[in-house]
Design a protein around this motif. Structure first.
Motif, PDB file in Angstrom:
ATOM      1  N   ARG A 123       0.836  -1.195   0.000  1.00 18.70           N
ATOM      2  CA  ARG A 123       0.000   0.000   0.000  1.00 18.70           C
ATOM      3  C   ARG A 123       0.879   1.257   0.000  1.00 18.70           C
ATOM      4  O   ARG A 123       1.851   1.336   0.768  1.00 18.70           O
ATOM      5  N   PRO A 124       0.586   2.246  -0.826  1.00 17.87           N
ATOM      6  CA  PRO A 124       1.387   3.485  -0.848  1.00 17.87           C
ATOM      7  C   PRO A 124       1.461   4.155   0.524  1.00 17.87           C
ATOM      8  O   PRO A 124       2.521   4.660   0.919  1.00 17.87           O
ATOM      9  N   GLU A 125       0.339   4.161   1.251  1.00 21.18           N
ATOM     10  CA  GLU A 125       0.338   4.810   2.555  1.00 21.18           C
ATOM     11  C   GLU A 125       1.218   4.063   3.561  1.00 21.18           C
ATOM     12  O   GLU A 125       1.803   4.665   4.460  1.00 21.18           O
ATOM     13  N   GLN A 126       1.332   2.732   3.394  1.00 24.73           N
ATOM     14  CA  GLN A 126       2.225   1.954   4.244  1.00 24.73           C
ATOM     15  C   GLN A 126       3.679   2.298   3.940  1.00 24.73           C
ATOM     16  O   GLN A 126       4.502   2.452   4.851  1.00 24.73           O
ATOM     17  N   THR A 127       4.006   2.404   2.659  1.00 26.86           N
ATOM     18  CA  THR A 127       5.362   2.772   2.262  1.00 26.86           C
ATOM     19  C   THR A 127       5.743   4.136   2.818  1.00 26.86           C
ATOM     20  O   THR A 127       6.844   4.327   3.353  1.00 26.86           O
ATOM     21  N   GLN A 128       4.823   5.086   2.729  1.00 27.33           N
ATOM     22  CA  GLN A 128       5.089   6.430   3.237  1.00 27.33           C
ATOM     23  C   GLN A 128       5.274   6.408   4.750  1.00 27.33           C
ATOM     24  O   GLN A 128       6.182   7.067   5.290  1.00 27.33           O
ATOM     25  N   TRP A 129       4.415   5.661   5.437  1.00 31.89           N
ATOM     26  CA  TRP A 129       4.532   5.565   6.901  1.00 31.89           C
ATOM     27  C   TRP A 129       5.878   4.985   7.287  1.00 31.89           C
ATOM     28  O   TRP A 129       6.547   5.489   8.198  1.00 31.89           O
ATOM     29  N   TRP A 130       6.318   3.941   6.596  1.00 33.73           N
ATOM     30  CA  TRP A 130       7.574   3.311   6.963  1.00 33.73           C
ATOM     31  C   TRP A 130       8.762   4.231   6.671  1.00 33.73           C
ATOM     32  O   TRP A 130       9.711   4.294   7.457  1.00 33.73           O
ATOM     33  N   MET A 131       8.723   4.958   5.572  1.00 36.40           N
ATOM     34  CA  MET A 131       9.808   5.881   5.254  1.00 36.40           C
ATOM     35  C   MET A 131       9.973   6.921   6.362  1.00 36.40           C
ATOM     36  O   MET A 131      11.094   7.284   6.731  1.00 36.40           O
ATOM     37  N   GLU A 132       8.863   7.372   6.927  1.00 30.82           N
ATOM     38  CA  GLU A 132       8.917   8.343   8.017  1.00 30.82           C
ATOM     39  C   GLU A 132       9.355   7.680   9.323  1.00 30.82           C
ATOM     40  O   GLU A 132      10.155   8.242  10.084  1.00 30.82           O
ATOM     41  N   THR A 133       8.827   6.497   9.587  1.00 29.25           N
ATOM     42  CA  THR A 133       9.146   5.804  10.838  1.00 29.25           C
ATOM     43  C   THR A 133      10.594   5.338  10.865  1.00 29.25           C
ATOM     44  O   THR A 133      11.238   5.348  11.929  1.00 29.25           O
ATOM     45  N   ALA A 134      11.130   4.936   9.732  1.00 32.74           N
ATOM     46  CA  ALA A 134      12.516   4.449   9.675  1.00 32.74           C
ATOM     47  C   ALA A 134      13.507   5.505  10.145  1.00 32.74           C
ATOM     48  O   ALA A 134      14.597   5.169  10.647  1.00 32.74           O
ATOM     49  N   LYS A 135      13.151   6.778  10.004  1.00 34.51           N
ATOM     50  CA  LYS A 135      14.039   7.860  10.424  1.00 34.51           C
ATOM     51  C   LYS A 135      14.201   7.909  11.945  1.00 34.51           C
ATOM     52  O   LYS A 135      15.126   8.564  12.449  1.00 34.51           O
TER      53      LYS A 135
END
Length: 204
Positions: free
Chosen positions: A65-77
């Motif tokens: 899911r695009p929203e999952q990818t975006q969430w993970w990119m932010e959380t990974a930081k």
């Protein structure tokens, strides 16, 4: 059931909690086959999250899911070091399984040489464990085909869990536990989540 575990060091527990809270609030309603997540930060600053899904396929649909990818990119930081993942397709639920009422959770990780024997011993231990450890609500034991082992154990409280650890088990249970521990290639690692974050699906 399919279980995915991810973990890594975080500098700010509050920010990590907010990231998981936001996932549960904003992304969980549109998730596929999500059964719940147990997470928390250890005293050493390691974030551990155990996410449960109906199947690997459903978990993959969530990851796509695009929203999952975006969430993970932010959380990974938020991580201050390497993040590791464990995927397990073979999950056994014992006693009452996971519980959102748990006051203390342990995530136990290791590698075992005989996954089939581990699963057999866990099933044999369960009847005796129910009477011996009233502090143990239940848990999930996940073993991958190549021997990765991840267990999530839910307790009423840390104080009662520590008391239970000190109790002398019945002879048969002690023998089964000793054999179980002998199957680990190295001593397992225990992650104590003293303030567990417990998420479950709400009404759809």
């Amino acid at each position: 059931m399919f279980v995915q575990v991810f973990q890594g060091p975080v500098a700010d527990t509050g920010e990590a909690r907010e990231a998981l809270d936001r996932w549960a609030r904003e992304l969980a309603p549109g998730s596929y086959g999500w059964l719940g997540t147990t997470a928390g930060v250890t005293e050493g600053g390691t974030l551990v999250a155990v996410a449960r899904f109906e199947s690997r396929e459903e978990a993959r649909r969530n990851s796509d899911r695009p929203e999952q990818t975006q969430w993970w990119m932010e959380t990974a930081k938020l991580f201050a070091g390497e993040v590791t993942f464990h995927d397990c397709d073979q999950v056994d639920v014992y006693l009452r399984g996971g519980s959102d009422s748990a006051g203390f959770v342990q995530v136990i990780e290791g590698r075992v040489g005989d996954p089939a024997r581990v699963r057999e011993l866990l099933r044999r231990c369960e009847p005796d464990l129910a009477g011996f450890r009233p502090d143990l609500i239940g848990g999930l034991a996940a073993v991958s085909p190549d021997g990765d082992y991840v267990e999530t154990a839910y307790f009423t409280s840390e104080g009662e869990a520590r008391m239970g650890e000190r109790a002398e088990p019945p002879a048969r249970l002690r023998e089964e536990f000793e054999e179980l521990m002998s199957l680990f290639e190295l001593s397992p690692v225990y992650h104590d989540l003293r303030d567990p974050w417990l998420y479950s699906p709400g009404p759809r």
